[in-house]
Design a protein around this motif. Structure first.
Motif, PDB file in Angstrom:
ATOM      1  N   LYS A  97       0.149 -13.974  -5.897  1.00 58.12           N
ATOM      2  CA  LYS A  97      -0.250 -12.925  -6.829  1.00 58.12           C
ATOM      3  C   LYS A  97       0.857 -11.876  -6.790  1.00 58.12           C
ATOM      4  O   LYS A  97       1.143 -11.298  -5.741  1.00 58.12           O
ATOM      5  CB  LYS A  97      -1.590 -12.305  -6.437  1.00 58.12           C
ATOM      6  N   ILE A  98       1.484 -11.639  -7.951  1.00 60.47           N
ATOM      7  CA  ILE A  98       2.711 -10.834  -7.996  1.00 60.47           C
ATOM      8  C   ILE A  98       2.555  -9.648  -8.940  1.00 60.47           C
ATOM      9  O   ILE A  98       1.991  -9.771 -10.028  1.00 60.47           O
ATOM     10  CB  ILE A  98       3.904 -11.698  -8.465  1.00 60.47           C
ATOM     11  N   TYR A 165      -4.232  -0.171  -8.472  1.00 60.81           N
ATOM     12  CA  TYR A 165      -4.556  -1.445  -7.840  1.00 60.81           C
ATOM     13  C   TYR A 165      -5.111  -1.210  -6.438  1.00 60.81           C
ATOM     14  O   TYR A 165      -4.879  -0.165  -5.829  1.00 60.81           O
ATOM     15  CB  TYR A 165      -3.317  -2.349  -7.786  1.00 60.81           C
ATOM     16  N   SER A 166      -5.815  -2.220  -5.938  1.00 60.08           N
ATOM     17  CA  SER A 166      -6.457  -2.105  -4.628  1.00 60.08           C
ATOM     18  C   SER A 166      -5.442  -2.206  -3.497  1.00 60.08           C
ATOM     19  O   SER A 166      -4.333  -2.725  -3.678  1.00 60.08           O
ATOM     20  CB  SER A 166      -7.504  -3.214  -4.467  1.00 60.08           C
ATOM     21  N   ASP A 167      -5.839  -1.739  -2.327  1.00 62.48           N
ATOM     22  CA  ASP A 167      -5.013  -1.906  -1.136  1.00 62.48           C
ATOM     23  C   ASP A 167      -4.862  -3.397  -0.835  1.00 62.48           C
ATOM     24  O   ASP A 167      -5.798  -4.186  -1.037  1.00 62.48           O
ATOM     25  CB  ASP A 167      -5.664  -1.225   0.071  1.00 62.48           C
ATOM     26  N   ASN A 168      -3.686  -3.778  -0.352  1.00 64.80           N
ATOM     27  CA  ASN A 168      -3.447  -5.158   0.103  1.00 64.80           C
ATOM     28  C   ASN A 168      -3.768  -6.202  -0.976  1.00 64.80           C
ATOM     29  O   ASN A 168      -4.336  -7.252  -0.687  1.00 64.80           O
ATOM     30  CB  ASN A 168      -4.286  -5.458   1.353  1.00 64.80           C
ATOM     31  N   GLU A 169      -3.388  -5.927  -2.220  1.00 64.86           N
ATOM     32  CA  GLU A 169      -3.769  -6.815  -3.326  1.00 64.86           C
ATOM     33  C   GLU A 169      -2.734  -7.891  -3.640  1.00 64.86           C
ATOM     34  O   GLU A 169      -3.089  -8.995  -4.051  1.00 64.86           O
ATOM     35  CB  GLU A 169      -4.036  -5.990  -4.590  1.00 64.86           C
ATOM     36  N   PHE A 170      -1.443  -7.604  -3.430  1.00 61.95           N
ATOM     37  CA  PHE A 170      -0.399  -8.514  -3.906  1.00 61.95           C
ATOM     38  C   PHE A 170       0.384  -9.163  -2.764  1.00 61.95           C
ATOM     39  O   PHE A 170       0.697  -8.523  -1.763  1.00 61.95           O
ATOM     40  CB  PHE A 170       0.574  -7.762  -4.820  1.00 61.95           C
ATOM     41  N   ASP A 171       0.722 -10.435  -2.981  1.00 62.06           N
ATOM     42  CA  ASP A 171       1.589 -11.145  -2.030  1.00 62.06           C
ATOM     43  C   ASP A 171       3.032 -10.665  -2.165  1.00 62.06           C
ATOM     44  O   ASP A 171       3.765 -10.577  -1.177  1.00 62.06           O
ATOM     45  CB  ASP A 171       1.551 -12.654  -2.303  1.00 62.06           C
ATOM     46  N   ARG A 193       3.935   0.032  -0.802  1.00 65.52           N
ATOM     47  CA  ARG A 193       3.489  -0.478   0.499  1.00 65.52           C
ATOM     48  C   ARG A 193       1.975  -0.681   0.512  1.00 65.52           C
ATOM     49  O   ARG A 193       1.472  -1.675   1.040  1.00 65.52           O
ATOM     50  CB  ARG A 193       3.894   0.499   1.605  1.00 65.52           C
ATOM     51  N   ARG A 194       1.247   0.248  -0.083  1.00 63.04           N
ATOM     52  CA  ARG A 194      -0.221   0.195  -0.065  1.00 63.04           C
ATOM     53  C   ARG A 194      -0.756  -1.064  -0.746  1.00 63.04           C
ATOM     54  O   ARG A 194      -1.683  -1.705  -0.246  1.00 63.04           O
ATOM     55  CB  ARG A 194      -0.788   1.440  -0.763  1.00 63.04           C
ATOM     56  N   VAL A 195      -0.178  -1.434  -1.896  1.00 62.08           N
ATOM     57  CA  VAL A 195      -0.731  -2.561  -2.662  1.00 62.08           C
ATOM     58  C   VAL A 195      -0.266  -3.923  -2.141  1.00 62.08           C
ATOM     59  O   VAL A 195      -0.791  -4.957  -2.550  1.00 62.08           O
ATOM     60  CB  VAL A 195      -0.400  -2.433  -4.167  1.00 62.08           C
ATOM     61  N   LEU A 196       0.716  -3.917  -1.232  1.00 62.04           N
ATOM     62  CA  LEU A 196       1.177  -5.173  -0.633  1.00 62.04           C
ATOM     63  C   LEU A 196       0.215  -5.656   0.446  1.00 62.04           C
ATOM     64  O   LEU A 196      -0.305  -4.863   1.230  1.00 62.04           O
ATOM     65  CB  LEU A 196       2.553  -4.982  -0.001  1.00 62.04           C
ATOM     66  N   LYS A 197       0.015  -6.959   0.508  1.00 65.85           N
ATOM     67  CA  LYS A 197      -0.764  -7.549   1.593  1.00 65.85           C
ATOM     68  C   LYS A 197       0.040  -7.466   2.898  1.00 65.85           C
ATOM     69  O   LYS A 197       1.267  -7.369   2.858  1.00 65.85           O
ATOM     70  CB  LYS A 197      -1.075  -9.018   1.292  1.00 65.85           C
ATOM     71  N   PRO A 198      -0.630  -7.521   4.045  1.00 62.00           N
ATOM     72  CA  PRO A 198       0.109  -7.611   5.313  1.00 62.00           C
ATOM     73  C   PRO A 198       1.059  -8.809   5.282  1.00 62.00           C
ATOM     74  O   PRO A 198       0.673  -9.898   4.842  1.00 62.00           O
ATOM     75  CB  PRO A 198      -1.003  -7.802   6.350  1.00 62.00           C
ATOM     76  N   ILE A 243       9.615  -6.135   4.123  1.00 64.62           N
ATOM     77  CA  ILE A 243       8.357  -6.772   4.522  1.00 64.62           C
ATOM     78  C   ILE A 243       7.390  -5.718   5.034  1.00 64.62           C
ATOM     79  O   ILE A 243       7.768  -4.790   5.747  1.00 64.62           O
ATOM     80  CB  ILE A 243       8.612  -7.818   5.630  1.00 64.62           C
ATOM     81  N   LYS A 244       6.125  -5.879   4.682  1.00 64.78           N
ATOM     82  CA  LYS A 244       5.098  -4.955   5.166  1.00 64.78           C
ATOM     83  C   LYS A 244       4.662  -5.356   6.571  1.00 64.78           C
ATOM     84  O   LYS A 244       4.331  -6.513   6.797  1.00 64.78           O
ATOM     85  CB  LYS A 244       3.892  -4.969   4.232  1.00 64.78           C
TER      86      LYS A 244
END
Length: 244
Positions: A97-98, A165-171, A193-198, A243-244
């Protein structure tokens, strides 16, 4: 029927870089040509003055031609090659998901959508109402249709300093030649940083790579790689991967 046929014959349009500069240089080259013709056939000035006008006009014409050719190449072949290099670096598996923030007319977002199978792409931009950019959203949507990926990419409005967008939403989050236009890098990096997944990755292609890299690290993102990937309009563009 005519509209469908017209769409089939139409090609995607991803914009002309530095359009206003090219218009100015085209005008100056025409002025230079006129000045040379005037000195050769109509001028009553002394030979030294005519020679100076001819030399200056010739230099202006030469510089204008170089800038026009460079601008056309950068907006066509140059941008496409840069996009392909960015996508190649990602080594996509097709399920990601990008988010492509600052997508403009959709060049990178659409290129990513072509590589996606079960994943999805959002192309977002802070659409502004100036003459040069007012039609970009509609053009991006049309380009997605023309490239047959309208079912894989969604074009929508978003401000990088306040992403909807939600927290941790995108790869993966991408940004191409957008961040140098943003005033508040701190907010922008925090939102990216917030919208990126770990363990998600952020790919930024831009010119001021040292400043961007420092801002990324200040936001808590780890800069994994930084490399030059293109030269557009005499400017070297770098790809910064974090990288997150």
């Amino acid at each position: 029927m005519k509209k469908v046929k017209a769409m089939k014959n139409k090609k995607p349009f991803y914009g002309q870089e530095m359009k206003n500069l090219i218009i100015i240089m085209t005008f100056l080259s025409l002025v230079g040509i006129f000045a040379i013709i005037w000195t050769m056939w109509f001028s009553n000035a002394d030979p030294r003055t005519n020679s100076i006008i001819t030399v200056v006009s010739s230099v202006v014409i030469l510089l204008s031609v170089v800038l026009i050719i460079t601008g056309k190449w950068s907006s066509g072949t140059g941008k496409l090659k840069m996009r392909d290099k960015i996508i190649k670096e990602m080594e996509l598996n097709g399920t990601e998901k990008i988010l492509d923030i600052g997508c403009g007319r959709g060049l990178l977002a659409i290129g990513l959508a072509k590589k996606i199978t079960t994943g999805s792409v959002i192309g977002a931009d802070h659409w502004i109402g100036t003459f040069e950019y007012s039609n970009e959203k509609e053009q991006a949507i049309e380009n997605a249709i023309l490239e047959s990926v309208s079912d894989k990419v969604r074009i929508e409005a978003a401000d990088v300093t306040s992403l909807p967008y939600s927290d941790n939403e995108f790869d993966i989050v991408t940004s191409s030649l957008m961040l140098h236009h943003v005033k508040d890098w701190s907010k922008a990096m925090s939102e990216l940083r917030r919208v990126l997944k770990p363990d998600g990755k952020l790919y930024i292609a831009d010119i001021p790579y040292r400043s961007i890299s420092k801002s990324l690290e200040n936001s808590g993102l780890k800069v994994d790689k930084c490399k030059g990937i293109a030269r557009l309009f005499f400017f070297k563009v770098y790809l910064i991967i974090s990288i997150k």
